[in-house]
Design an enzyme around this catalytic site. Structure first.
Site, PDB file in Angstrom:
ATOM      1  N   ARG A 155       0.804  -1.225   0.000  1.00 25.31           N
ATOM      2  CA  ARG A 155       0.000   0.000   0.000  1.00 25.31           C
ATOM      3  C   ARG A 155       0.844   1.287   0.000  1.00 25.31           C
ATOM      4  O   ARG A 155       0.541   2.210  -0.763  1.00 25.31           O
ATOM      5  CB  ARG A 155      -1.003   0.002   1.163  1.00 25.31           C
ATOM      6  CG  ARG A 155      -2.029  -1.155   1.055  1.00 25.31           C
ATOM      7  CD  ARG A 155      -3.163  -1.018   2.066  1.00 25.31           C
ATOM      8  NE  ARG A 155      -3.960   0.146   1.796  1.00 25.31           N
ATOM      9  CZ  ARG A 155      -3.852   1.288   2.449  1.00 25.31           C
ATOM     10  NH1 ARG A 155      -3.018   1.405   3.468  1.00 25.31           N
ATOM     11  NH2 ARG A 155      -4.588   2.321   2.108  1.00 25.31           N
ATOM     12  N   CYS A 172      14.764  -4.864  -4.159  1.00 30.68           N
ATOM     13  CA  CYS A 172      15.586  -4.027  -5.052  1.00 30.68           C
ATOM     14  C   CYS A 172      14.749  -3.001  -5.805  1.00 30.68           C
ATOM     15  O   CYS A 172      14.669  -3.044  -7.042  1.00 30.68           O
ATOM     16  CB  CYS A 172      16.322  -4.904  -6.047  1.00 30.68           C
ATOM     17  SG  CYS A 172      17.369  -6.072  -5.234  1.00 30.68           S
TER      18      CYS A 172
END
Ligand SMILES: Cc1ncc(COP(=O)(O)O)c(C=O)c1O
Length: 425
Positions: A325, A355
């Site tokens: 979210r 990453c």
């Protein structure tokens, strides 16, 4: 309203210290409070009781079987948006005749599944979909109960990615077209025009857009009742919850603008229900976040703290694959250490190990000093938390725990490395 509070400095779910759960089950860990789920459901049921409501919990918000079962036992129906969600709801003990099926792209297989199970209604979103449902119903020698989802073209004032009720969005039929649409649909022999429905967005924190949409819809609903005998008015979901009690400066700008007191199921009903009395029809509600949002937290452990000249990065073992979210919606989640940490607040970026620079839960948030091994909770993570999680970066998904008073149950086991490659060749 929820049952996550500090007792003697320890953050607890109901009476259970969260640090004990983290120690036993590991992190990242979702923890849900059954008492909160039940009480939120009951608030909706009580607030709308004057209009004989069918309250269909939106499974997309939290589809764990233990959560669904808790609500099914309360008498909840379910709002589903795929065959998979119907499968889950049925497995959790739901009755199909208390389920509604939403979505702009239902497949033949999904529609047939719903019809065979005896769904309460399919919420159709286009003319081709009505023809598709009609064709399948005739093939199954049945009559399909349907409601058309209306797009009232009302801006819900929420984040653009969760606004669904304007003409910029893919959802529903333009409300001006509705009478002609129903007249045409009434000629399809495989359909029963059972209701009319709308859903204007999610995390709506003011009654204004709900009232505006209902006011637009009301004359049309009266017309459809008179002309086609519709039996219910569907209000959708969308009731917002409190993510940030302090509305503190670290929260995103669009959320800071919402300065009015938060809606509750009761204040929402008080604002909207009187408008619907004259219609004389039962309502179908589809709350998701409003029932489960504050009923869950995500626990995480600090892996490392990295200080640079400009930043204090608190690196967790939870990442955007566990709770997307903040990355997806710029959403704010309160972050609380599980045990009280004293010391001067430090402006910190709380990040995960993925990453992506977007794997950031918050930036420059004043937090107590944290160090490796400390544990924190993301509050209000019960809705669109686990259900939106993924295996990105080949990370096994978190475990889920349901706390019900003294009882703690594993609602979903933590995924293993073997789970990651199941089904691959
Ligand atoms: C058709 C429909 N109903 C209900 C909901 C649940 O919304 P909320 O969780 O905001 O209550 C959604 C959410 O996207 C939806 O699309």
């Amino acid at each position: 309203m929820h049952h996550f509070h500090r007792k003697n400095g320890a953050l607890c779910c109901e009476d259970m210290p969260l640090s004990a759960l983290a120690a036993q089950y590991g992190t990242p860990l979702y923890v849900y409070s059954a008492r909160t789920l039940r009480e939120c459901y009951r608030q909706f049921a009580a607030s709308w009781s004057a209009l004989d409501p069918l309250i269909c919990f939106a499974v997309k918000a939290n589809s764990n079987l233990s959560v669904l079962r808790t609500l099914a036992k309360e008498g909840a129906g379910f709002d589903i948006v795929s065959g998979g969600e119907l499968f889950r709801a049925l497995r959790a003990g739901a009755r199909a005749d208390r389920c509604v099926f939403a979505g702009v792209g239902k497949t033949d297989a999904e529609i047939e599944f719903a019809l065979r199970e005896g769904i309460f209604a399919l919420h159709a979103e286009s003319w081709p979909e009505l023809e598709q449902i009609n064709r399948l119903a005739l093939r199954l020698k049945t009559i399909a109960p349907v409601a058309v989802r209306v797009n009232p073209n009302v801006d819900a004032g929420t984040h653009r990615k969760i606004t669904t009720g304007t003409y910029e969005n893919k959802f529903g039929i333009p409300f001006e077209d509705l009478p002609a649409f129903y007249d045409r649909a009434a000629r399809l022999a495989g359909l029963r025009l059972r209701g009319v429905q709308m859903h204007i967005g999610s995390q709506i924190t003011s009654a204004r857009p709900f009232r505006a949409a209902v006011k637009k819809m009301l004359p049309l609903a009266l017309l459809l009742k008179a002309r086609h005998g519709i039996e219910y008015f569907g209000l959708g979901g969308g009731l917002g919850i409190v993510y940030d009690p302090a509305l503190e400066s670290g929260s995103p700008a669009w959320w800071r603008r919402q300065k009015h007191p938060p809606l509750t199921p009761a204040t929402y009903a008080a604002a909207v229900l009187p408008l619907l009395r004259s219609l004389g029809l039962p309502v179908v509600l589809e709350p998701g976040r409003g029932i489960c949002g504050n009923a869950g937290v995500l626990l995480a452990s600090v892996v490392n703290v990295k200080k640079t000249a400009r930043k204090n990065f608190v690196i967790l073992d939870a990442a955007m694959n566990d709770l997307i979210r903040p990355a997806f919606y710029d959403a704010y989640h309160q972050i609380e250490p599980l045990t009280v940490r004293r010391g001067k607040l430090i402006r910190s970026d709380v990040v995960g190990p993925i990453c992506e620079s977007g794997d950031t839960f918050c930036q420059a948030r004043p937090l107590p000093p944290l160090s490796a091994g400390d544990r924190v909770a993301f509050l209000s993570a019960g809705a669109y938390g686990f259900t939106m999680s993924s295996n990105y970066n080949s990370r096994p998904r978190a475990a889920e725990i349901l706390v019900d008073g003294q009882q703690v149950s594993v609602a979903r086991k933590r995924e293993t490395l073997a789970d990651l490659i199941r089904g691959e060749q």
